[in-house]
Design a protein around this motif. Sequence first.
Motif, mmCIF file in Angstrom:
data_model
loop_
_atom_site.group_PDB
_atom_site.id
_atom_site.type_symbol
_atom_site.label_atom_id
_atom_site.label_comp_id
_atom_site.label_asym_id
_atom_site.label_seq_id
_atom_site.Cartn_x
_atom_site.Cartn_y
_atom_site.Cartn_z
ATOM 1 N N PRO A 1 37.854 37.195 51.210
ATOM 2 C CA PRO A 1 38.614 36.017 50.765
ATOM 3 C C PRO A 1 37.793 34.728 50.798
ATOM 4 N N GLU A 2 36.769 34.705 51.613
ATOM 5 C CA GLU A 2 35.957 33.488 51.740
ATOM 6 C C GLU A 2 35.155 33.154 50.488
ATOM 7 N N VAL A 3 34.969 34.112 49.573
ATOM 8 C CA VAL A 3 34.156 33.845 48.382
ATOM 9 C C VAL A 3 34.969 33.341 47.192
ATOM 10 N N VAL A 4 36.287 33.247 47.328
ATOM 11 C CA VAL A 4 37.098 32.685 46.241
ATOM 12 C C VAL A 4 36.671 31.229 46.055
ATOM 13 N N GLY A 5 36.343 30.876 44.818
ATOM 14 C CA GLY A 5 35.848 29.543 44.500
ATOM 15 C C GLY A 5 34.332 29.478 44.407
ATOM 16 N N TRP A 6 33.659 30.543 44.814
ATOM 17 C CA TRP A 6 32.194 30.602 44.729
ATOM 18 C C TRP A 6 31.762 31.050 43.340
ATOM 19 N N VAL A 7 30.530 30.745 42.987
ATOM 20 C CA VAL A 7 29.910 31.280 41.775
ATOM 21 C C VAL A 7 29.724 32.787 41.993
ATOM 22 N N THR A 8 29.915 33.579 40.944
ATOM 23 C CA THR A 8 29.906 35.039 41.078
ATOM 24 C C THR A 8 28.627 35.592 41.701
ATOM 25 N N LEU A 9 27.480 35.080 41.342
ATOM 26 C CA LEU A 9 26.236 35.623 41.893
ATOM 27 C C LEU A 9 26.107 35.362 43.387
ATOM 28 N N ASN A 10 26.612 34.212 43.857
ATOM 29 C CA ASN A 10 26.619 33.948 45.296
ATOM 30 C C ASN A 10 27.574 34.896 46.008
ATOM 31 N N LEU B 1 41.786 45.097 34.706
ATOM 32 C CA LEU B 1 40.998 45.680 35.791
ATOM 33 C C LEU B 1 41.156 47.193 35.791
ATOM 34 N N PRO B 2 40.182 47.903 36.341
ATOM 35 C CA PRO B 2 40.306 49.363 36.425
ATOM 36 C C PRO B 2 41.523 49.735 37.278
ATOM 37 N N THR B 3 42.154 50.825 36.930
ATOM 38 C CA THR B 3 43.323 51.276 37.686
ATOM 39 C C THR B 3 42.975 52.371 38.684
ATOM 40 N N ASP B 4 41.767 52.921 38.585
ATOM 41 C CA ASP B 4 41.369 53.955 39.532
ATOM 42 C C ASP B 4 40.822 53.312 40.800
ATOM 43 N N TYR B 5 40.864 54.059 41.905
ATOM 44 C CA TYR B 5 40.345 53.573 43.177
ATOM 45 C C TYR B 5 38.967 54.165 43.410
ATOM 46 N N ASN B 6 38.008 53.320 43.722
ATOM 47 C CA ASN B 6 36.646 53.759 44.012
ATOM 48 C C ASN B 6 36.207 53.085 45.313
ATOM 49 N N PRO B 7 36.074 53.848 46.394
ATOM 50 C CA PRO B 7 35.736 53.261 47.690
ATOM 51 C C PRO B 7 34.314 52.712 47.772
ATOM 52 N N LYS B 8 33.532 52.906 46.742
ATOM 53 C CA LYS B 8 32.157 52.406 46.716
ATOM 54 C C LYS B 8 31.985 51.260 45.719
ATOM 55 N N ARG B 9 33.110 50.618 45.315
ATOM 56 C CA ARG B 9 33.055 49.539 44.326
ATOM 57 C C ARG B 9 33.854 48.338 44.832
ATOM 58 N N VAL B 10 33.311 47.160 44.609
ATOM 59 C CA VAL B 10 34.026 45.911 44.858
ATOM 60 C C VAL B 10 34.158 45.204 43.516
ATOM 61 N N ILE B 11 35.380 44.856 43.168
ATOM 62 C CA ILE B 11 35.632 44.178 41.903
ATOM 63 C C ILE B 11 35.672 42.670 42.140
ATOM 64 N N ILE B 12 34.870 41.958 41.361
ATOM 65 C CA ILE B 12 34.824 40.502 41.427
ATOM 66 C C ILE B 12 35.418 39.973 40.134
ATOM 67 N N VAL B 13 36.523 39.218 40.251
ATOM 68 C CA VAL B 13 37.206 38.656 39.086
ATOM 69 C C VAL B 13 36.855 37.173 39.007
ATOM 70 N N CYS B 14 36.372 36.770 37.821
ATOM 71 C CA CYS B 14 35.942 35.379 37.653
ATOM 72 C C CYS B 14 36.591 34.765 36.423
ATOM 73 N N ASP B 15 36.447 33.440 36.322
ATOM 74 C CA ASP B 15 36.928 32.720 35.151
ATOM 75 C C ASP B 15 35.765 32.449 34.203
ATOM 76 N N SER B 16 36.005 31.654 33.186
ATOM 77 C CA SER B 16 34.971 31.391 32.177
ATOM 78 C C SER B 16 33.793 30.576 32.726
ATOM 79 N N ASN C 1 32.386 31.406 35.574
ATOM 80 C CA ASN C 1 31.775 32.340 36.529
ATOM 81 C C ASN C 1 32.086 31.994 37.972
ATOM 82 N N VAL C 2 33.315 31.536 38.206
ATOM 83 C CA VAL C 2 33.793 31.226 39.546
ATOM 84 C C VAL C 2 34.802 32.300 39.942
ATOM 85 N N VAL C 3 34.677 32.822 41.145
ATOM 86 C CA VAL C 3 35.569 33.869 41.646
ATOM 87 C C VAL C 3 36.986 33.297 41.785
ATOM 88 N N VAL C 4 37.980 33.999 41.204
ATOM 89 C CA VAL C 4 39.364 33.508 41.205
ATOM 90 C C VAL C 4 40.326 34.393 41.974
#
Length: 82
Positions: free
Chosen positions: A24-33, A56-71, A73-76
């Motif tokens: 949760p601490e990365v919300v508002g950060w640039v995606t690469l950070n 977003l993908p609907t399957d669960y993958n325990p080895k993947r973290v999904i980062i959702v950003c806006d236009s 490139n800020v994590v939302v």
Amino acid sequence: MGRAAVRAAASTAAGDDEQKTSWPEVVGWVTLNADFKISSDRPDVSTAFYMIPTPLPTDYNPKRVIIVCDSRNVVVQTPVIG
């Protein structure tokens, strides 16, 4: 398991044996950070970038973290395992 259920089940590490599952601490950060922070905490997972409103993908993958950003490139959304 849906994204909401995964998000509800996700928690941060409380002990040495538990691994971090949300950032949760990365919300508002640039995606690469955010990617760098997640990769530092969990080098065993890969990251996937999605720009809103891309579905977003609907399957669960325990080895993947999904980062959702806006236009800008800020994590939302809180990135979670899945």
